[in-house]
Design a protein around this motif. Structure first.
Motif, PDB file in Angstrom:
ATOM      1  N   VAL A   1       0.848  -1.191   0.000  1.00  0.00           N
ATOM      2  CA  VAL A   1       0.000   0.000   0.000  1.00  0.00           C
ATOM      3  C   VAL A   1       0.886   1.245   0.000  1.00  0.00           C
ATOM      4  O   VAL A   1       1.752   1.404   0.866  1.00  0.00           O
ATOM      5  CB  VAL A   1      -0.929   0.019   1.233  1.00  0.00           C
ATOM      6  N   VAL A   2       0.681   2.127  -0.982  1.00  0.00           N
ATOM      7  CA  VAL A   2       1.480   3.340  -1.111  1.00  0.00           C
ATOM      8  C   VAL A   2       0.740   4.556  -0.561  1.00  0.00           C
ATOM      9  O   VAL A   2       1.300   5.343   0.210  1.00  0.00           O
ATOM     10  CB  VAL A   2       1.864   3.588  -2.583  1.00  0.00           C
ATOM     11  N   SER A   3      -0.520   4.728  -0.942  1.00  0.00           N
ATOM     12  CA  SER A   3      -1.270   5.895  -0.476  1.00  0.00           C
ATOM     13  C   SER A   3      -2.755   5.627  -0.575  1.00  0.00           C
ATOM     14  O   SER A   3      -3.200   4.692  -1.263  1.00  0.00           O
ATOM     15  CB  SER A   3      -0.908   7.143  -1.298  1.00  0.00           C
ATOM     16  N   VAL A   4      -3.535   6.470   0.089  1.00  0.00           N
ATOM     17  CA  VAL A   4      -4.997   6.381   0.049  1.00  0.00           C
ATOM     18  C   VAL A   4      -5.551   7.789   0.156  1.00  0.00           C
ATOM     19  O   VAL A   4      -4.966   8.656   0.834  1.00  0.00           O
ATOM     20  CB  VAL A   4      -5.533   5.484   1.190  1.00  0.00           C
TER      21      VAL A   4
ATOM     22  N   ARG B   1      -3.549   3.477  -3.959  1.00  0.00           N
ATOM     23  CA  ARG B   1      -2.438   3.188  -4.865  1.00  0.00           C
ATOM     24  C   ARG B   1      -1.601   2.060  -4.270  1.00  0.00           C
ATOM     25  O   ARG B   1      -1.241   2.100  -3.093  1.00  0.00           O
ATOM     26  CB  ARG B   1      -1.589   4.435  -5.085  1.00  0.00           C
ATOM     27  N   LEU B   2      -1.310   1.072  -5.123  1.00  0.00           N
ATOM     28  CA  LEU B   2      -0.560  -0.116  -4.710  1.00  0.00           C
ATOM     29  C   LEU B   2       0.698  -0.258  -5.558  1.00  0.00           C
ATOM     30  O   LEU B   2       0.676   0.011  -6.762  1.00  0.00           O
ATOM     31  CB  LEU B   2      -1.417  -1.375  -4.853  1.00  0.00           C
ATOM     32  N   GLN B   3       1.782  -0.689  -4.919  1.00  0.00           N
ATOM     33  CA  GLN B   3       3.042  -0.935  -5.610  1.00  0.00           C
ATOM     34  C   GLN B   3       3.248  -2.444  -5.728  1.00  0.00           C
ATOM     35  O   GLN B   3       3.636  -3.106  -4.774  1.00  0.00           O
ATOM     36  CB  GLN B   3       4.207  -0.327  -4.829  1.00  0.00           C
TER      37      GLN B   3
ATOM     38  N   VAL C   1      -7.978   5.021   6.419  1.00  0.00           N
ATOM     39  CA  VAL C   1      -6.887   4.050   6.503  1.00  0.00           C
ATOM     40  C   VAL C   1      -7.091   2.943   5.469  1.00  0.00           C
ATOM     41  O   VAL C   1      -8.186   2.385   5.357  1.00  0.00           O
ATOM     42  CB  VAL C   1      -6.795   3.430   7.916  1.00  0.00           C
ATOM     43  N   ALA C   2      -6.028   2.649   4.722  1.00  0.00           N
ATOM     44  CA  ALA C   2      -5.985   1.489   3.833  1.00  0.00           C
ATOM     45  C   ALA C   2      -4.897   0.569   4.359  1.00  0.00           C
ATOM     46  O   ALA C   2      -3.761   1.009   4.589  1.00  0.00           O
ATOM     47  CB  ALA C   2      -5.691   1.910   2.395  1.00  0.00           C
ATOM     48  N   ALA C   3      -5.204  -0.713   4.569  1.00  0.00           N
ATOM     49  CA  ALA C   3      -4.256  -1.614   5.217  1.00  0.00           C
ATOM     50  C   ALA C   3      -4.315  -3.005   4.613  1.00  0.00           C
ATOM     51  O   ALA C   3      -5.371  -3.486   4.202  1.00  0.00           O
ATOM     52  CB  ALA C   3      -4.532  -1.692   6.719  1.00  0.00           C
TER      53      ALA C   3
ATOM     54  N   VAL D   1      -0.749 -11.047  -1.894  1.00  0.00           N
ATOM     55  CA  VAL D   1      -0.478 -10.600  -0.536  1.00  0.00           C
ATOM     56  C   VAL D   1      -0.359  -9.076  -0.545  1.00  0.00           C
ATOM     57  O   VAL D   1       0.460  -8.523  -1.283  1.00  0.00           O
ATOM     58  CB  VAL D   1       0.826 -11.226   0.001  1.00  0.00           C
ATOM     59  N   VAL D   2      -1.182  -8.403   0.245  1.00  0.00           N
ATOM     60  CA  VAL D   2      -1.127  -6.950   0.374  1.00  0.00           C
ATOM     61  C   VAL D   2      -0.495  -6.621   1.719  1.00  0.00           C
ATOM     62  O   VAL D   2      -0.937  -7.118   2.760  1.00  0.00           O
ATOM     63  CB  VAL D   2      -2.531  -6.313   0.272  1.00  0.00           C
ATOM     64  N   THR D   3       0.553  -5.791   1.697  1.00  0.00           N
ATOM     65  CA  THR D   3       1.245  -5.417   2.920  1.00  0.00           C
ATOM     66  C   THR D   3       1.212  -3.905   3.091  1.00  0.00           C
ATOM     67  O   THR D   3       0.936  -3.165   2.145  1.00  0.00           O
ATOM     68  CB  THR D   3       2.713  -5.885   2.896  1.00  0.00           C
ATOM     69  N   GLY D   4       1.516  -3.466   4.303  1.00  0.00           N
ATOM     70  CA  GLY D   4       1.645  -2.051   4.555  1.00  0.00           C
ATOM     71  C   GLY D   4       0.339  -1.370   4.900  1.00  0.00           C
ATOM     72  O   GLY D   4      -0.729  -1.974   4.930  1.00  0.00           O
ATOM     73  N   GLU D   5       0.470  -0.063   5.145  1.00  0.00           N
ATOM     74  CA  GLU D   5      -0.665   0.726   5.593  1.00  0.00           C
ATOM     75  C   GLU D   5      -0.429   2.177   5.202  1.00  0.00           C
ATOM     76  O   GLU D   5       0.705   2.655   5.191  1.00  0.00           O
ATOM     77  CB  GLU D   5      -0.817   0.589   7.108  1.00  0.00           C
ATOM     78  N   SER D   6      -1.492   2.876   4.875  1.00  0.00           N
ATOM     79  CA  SER D   6      -1.396   4.298   4.568  1.00  0.00           C
ATOM     80  C   SER D   6      -2.628   4.999   5.130  1.00  0.00           C
ATOM     81  O   SER D   6      -3.720   4.415   5.187  1.00  0.00           O
ATOM     82  CB  SER D   6      -1.308   4.530   3.055  1.00  0.00           C
TER      83      SER D   6
END
Length: 334
Positions: free
Chosen positions: A173-176, A193-195, A222-224, A316-321
């Motif tokens: 996750v890059v941004s929301v 936005r996802l990388q 929050v996007a997580a 697999v989605v990782t991270g948080e913005s």
């Protein structure tokens, strides 16, 4: 019955290496001066089935796609024994033939309580073997359901299916941000936005509905990914405080699914909670009485989270913005 294979001499204490042959009973004690057991009594065992599916060159010719085991039933270490067996089963297939990629794990465990726990998780990375990550994931879940203080729970059977593929289906996750105004009781668009792994940034638009009656004001959008989403739900009052075995198991199984992208609105506010679950939008008089000791467990909850959506995915989605947003009322919009 056993046979000694090797005697190892040591000044610190010589010892013998051996292996069991025909079972004749079970060992019950292993002490300094003697080993004790009972003849003719079979030790309790847990049936374990491991299925391995993949897209390796040997997939069509491999004769053993399903392996059956019996794992010793130990008061505390059965999840560890299951994990060791799963790792050994995968060592020759997923780890050696397909270093890196994506694996989907489907775990099904039958418990002594009669419950059948079905749980899925996923891992993706490059240049690693998945035998240990899969085994540790299996051990973590089985330990979670057996090592708790609400009920005596043992494993009756375990079924593990591991499916692997070569592509590294991984995104961060890059941004929301909010692509449209957030109005209580109305649909809105959220842009994430996802990388992807070694790919260009992609943009995903998710249509959500802002809950009716939501107080106007500033929030955190929050996007997580899966792991961070679980933390948001725990800290934001979406998971109740476990008070018995049923509520504990419900919390374990109510985790974000693998590959999912979760969206939340989070606001800091003093919200009373009952058994850990937030009780928002109470009348001020009632909230004051409860917060002052009217029978609630745990006092006030500082961060209130509202789940807007869970978007399923294949990887697999990782991270948080996070992003600062404002929720409007219908009157403000007009």
């Amino acid at each position: 019955n056993a046979e000694i294979l090797l005697t190892v001499a040591s000044d610190a204490g010589s010892w013998k290496m051996g292996q069991a042959t025909t079972p004749v009973g079970q060992l019950t004690d292993d002490r300094l001066h003697a080993i004790a057991g009972t003849m003719g009594v079979s030790p309790p065992m847990v049936p374990l089935t491991v299925r391995v599916k993949g897209d390796s060159p040997r997939e069509s010719s491999d004769a053993k796609k399903e392996l059956g085991f019996r794992v010793f039933q130990h008061p505390t270490d059965t999840p560890l024994f299951v994990a060791m067996t799963v790792a050994s089963s995968l060592g020759q297939r997923v780890a050696a033939e397909n270093a890196g990629g994506t694996v989907d794990v489907d775990l099904r465990a039958t418990l002594s309580t009669g419950d059948v726990v079905s749980y899925q998780f996923r891992a993706a990375d490059e240049g690693i073997g998945f035998d240990m990550p899969v085994a540790l994931g299996v051990m973590a879940l089985l330990s979670t359901v057996t090592d708790q203080h609400f009920a005596e729970v043992t494993l009756k059977s375990v079924d593990v299916t591991v499916a692997s593929r070569r592509d590294v289906d991984l995104a961060r996750v890059v941004s929301v941000d909010a692509a449209s105004a957030l109005v209580a009781g109305k649909p809105a668009s959220v842009r994430v936005r996802l990388q992807p792994f070694r790919g260009k940034i992609i943009e995903k638009t998710v249509v959500v509905k802002v809950p009716s009656g939501l107080p106007t004001g500033a929030y955190q959008l929050v996007a997580a990914g899966q792991t961070d989403a679980l933390r948001q739900e725990r800290e934001g009052g979406l998971l109740s405080l476990a008070t018995d075995w049923r509520s504990y198991l419900r919390n374990v199984l109510d985790a974000p699914p693998p590959g999912s992208l979760s969206l939340y609105l989070v606001r800091d506010e003093a919200t009373p909670r009952l058994d850990g679950r937030a009780l928002p939008d109470l009348p001020a008089s009632l909230a004051g009485v409860l917060a002052d000791g009217g029978g609630l467990s745990g006092g006030a909850w500082e961060a209130r989270a509202l789940r807007l959506a869970r978007v399923p995915g294949t990887g697999v989605v990782t991270g948080e913005s996070t992003a600062k947003v404002r929720v409007q009322s219908k009157d403000e919009e007009e």
